[in-house]
Design an enzyme around this catalytic site. Structure first.
Site, PDB file in Angstrom:
ATOM      1  CG  ASP A   1      -2.008   1.015   1.221  1.00 28.73           C
ATOM      2  OD1 ASP A   1      -3.007   0.876   0.502  1.00 28.73           O
ATOM      3  OD2 ASP A   1      -1.832   1.992   1.966  1.00 28.73           O
ATOM      4  NE  ARG A   2      -0.608   6.490   0.825  1.00 25.80           N
ATOM      5  CZ  ARG A   2      -1.095   7.155  -0.223  1.00 25.80           C
ATOM      6  NH1 ARG A   2      -1.930   6.543  -1.061  1.00 25.80           N
ATOM      7  NH2 ARG A   2      -0.779   8.414  -0.433  1.00 25.80           N
TER       8      ARG A   2
ATOM      9  NE  ARG B   1      -0.300   4.101  -3.664  1.00 23.74           N
ATOM     10  CZ  ARG B   1      -0.610   3.660  -4.892  1.00 23.74           C
ATOM     11  NH1 ARG B   1       0.175   3.973  -5.915  1.00 23.74           N
ATOM     12  NH2 ARG B   1      -1.693   2.925  -5.103  1.00 23.74           N
TER      13      ARG B   1
ATOM     14  CG  HIS C   1      -9.343   5.772   1.191  1.00 24.99           C
ATOM     15  ND1 HIS C   1      -9.741   4.664   0.482  1.00 24.99           N
ATOM     16  CD2 HIS C   1      -7.983   5.720   1.255  1.00 24.99           C
ATOM     17  CE1 HIS C   1      -8.678   3.953   0.139  1.00 24.99           C
ATOM     18  NE2 HIS C   1      -7.603   4.572   0.583  1.00 24.99           N
ATOM     19  CD1 TRP C   2      -7.263   5.912  -2.547  1.00 22.43           C
ATOM     20  CD2 TRP C   2      -5.710   7.018  -3.704  1.00 22.43           C
ATOM     21  NE1 TRP C   2      -6.207   5.072  -2.737  1.00 22.43           N
ATOM     22  CE2 TRP C   2      -5.244   5.714  -3.445  1.00 22.43           C
ATOM     23  CE3 TRP C   2      -4.905   7.897  -4.435  1.00 22.43           C
ATOM     24  CZ2 TRP C   2      -3.988   5.274  -3.880  1.00 22.43           C
ATOM     25  CZ3 TRP C   2      -3.667   7.459  -4.879  1.00 22.43           C
ATOM     26  CH2 TRP C   2      -3.216   6.166  -4.598  1.00 22.43           C
TER      27      TRP C   2
ATOM     28  CE1 TYR D   1      -4.812   7.567   0.225  1.00 19.57           C
ATOM     29  CE2 TYR D   1      -3.924   7.868   2.447  1.00 19.57           C
ATOM     30  CZ  TYR D   1      -4.407   7.034   1.444  1.00 19.57           C
ATOM     31  OH  TYR D   1      -4.468   5.674   1.659  1.00 19.57           O
TER      32      TYR D   1
ATOM     33  CG  HIS E   1      -5.627  -3.331   0.109  1.00 19.96           C
ATOM     34  ND1 HIS E   1      -4.634  -3.134  -0.834  1.00 19.96           N
ATOM     35  CD2 HIS E   1      -5.458  -2.359   1.039  1.00 19.96           C
ATOM     36  CE1 HIS E   1      -3.900  -2.069  -0.500  1.00 19.96           C
ATOM     37  NE2 HIS E   1      -4.380  -1.594   0.642  1.00 19.96           N
TER      38      HIS E   1
END
Length: 297
Positions: A105-106, A109, A150-151, A212, A274
């Site tokens: 996830d984050r 990234r 949520h993004w 975000y 996820h």
């Protein structure tokens, strides 16, 4: 209870104080979590990885018990570049200039950005259940916008999302995590309690929103510049995703990731949603061990 035998450290980087747990033996392996978690998201199999690797699991800046520095007017304090720099400095402080890394996830990234900014540091990269945000923003779909609501909510100006998220943080985190029919059943109750504790800290909620906001702004600018310049992930990469999660249902990672990484060793859909390390820890651990072990054989 979690990470028994690991050493907990708080390491001051040039930008933040980062919580890290480390233990095991063998080549260094950095594990980076996603939203809204901390290093605890790896607890189901990190000890097993530590049998063959020196495992370092961190709380990203703004998350868990790591420091929550200001984001700044452009939110660059929470860019993936800033987060990656923290991790590079944490590993250096522990004595590792080159290492394996996995990010979900984050954290995935952050790892993607780390591979671009610090290619000399990352020997192998395992990226779990994400699509490159550069691709997402240039190919917005109804399915993605609906599932990943949520993004778009968390990027709204301060302090609109912060107030709503903090009004009932337990409800928010349960709603966000229970996206499949399994609900919260595969999460450890003690881990869930910790994730809720983080959400009760308004500084954590603000940091998540700043993360975000940076993604839609300064991170996209960096990604666009790098993509147009032909810069790609060069090290061997493992790309995993959950078959029943948003990536598996709404995207085609096997078609997209080769546009962003030159040397993909394996792409595979895990039998989960996820949250791979929580819902399918056995299969995820096997994939990670095989991928990182390859480099040693």
């Amino acid at each position: 209870m979690f990470f028994e035998g690991f050493t907990r450290s708080e390491i001051k980087t040039s930008g933040a104080r980062i919580v890290a747990v480390h233990g095991g033996k063998g080549p260094p392996l950095l594990l980076m979590h996603g939203n809204p978690f901390s290093h605890l998201s790896w607890h189901k199999f990190a000890p097993r990885l530590a049998e063959k690797f020196t495992v370092v699991a961190t709380d990203l800046r703004g998350y868990g018990d790591s420091e929550k520095p200001p984001g700044g007017a452009d939110h660059s304090g929470y860019s993936f570049r800033a987060m990656a720099q923290d991790q590079i400095e944490v590993m250096a402080a522990l004595g590792y200039r080159r290492f394996y890394a996995a990010g979900h996830d984050r954290g995935g990234r952050v790892l993607h950005r780390m591979c671009l900014d610090h290619p000399q540091a990352v020997a192998r990269a395992a990226i779990l259940d994400i699509m490159p945000q550069h691709h997402l923003f240039n190919n917005v779909t109804k399915a993605w916008g609906t599932f990943s609501w949520h993004w778009f909510f968390m990027i709204q100006p301060y302090d609109f999302p912060e107030r709503l998220m903090s009004a009932d943080p337990d409800f928010f985190i349960e709603k966000k995590l229970a996206k499949t029919k399994q609900g919260l059943s595969f999460f450890d109750s003690a881990a869930i309690a910790e994730y809720k504790r983080y959400m009760h800290n308004p500084a954590t909620v603000h940091a998540m929103c700043e993360d975000y906001r940076a993604t839609f702004g300064i991170d996209l600018d960096m990604d666009t510049k790098d993509y147009e310049a032909g810069r790609r992930v060069e090290c061997p990469a493992l790309v995993l995703w959950g078959r029943t999660g948003g990536v598996g249902r709404h995207h085609k990672p096997e078609d997209v990731w080769p546009l962003y990484a030159r040397t993909i060793a394996r792409m595979h859909a895990v039998a989960s949603g996820h949250y791979l390390s929580e819902e399918a820890p056995e299969e995820t651990a096997v994939e990670l061990k095989a991928f990182f072990k390859e480099a040693r054989s």
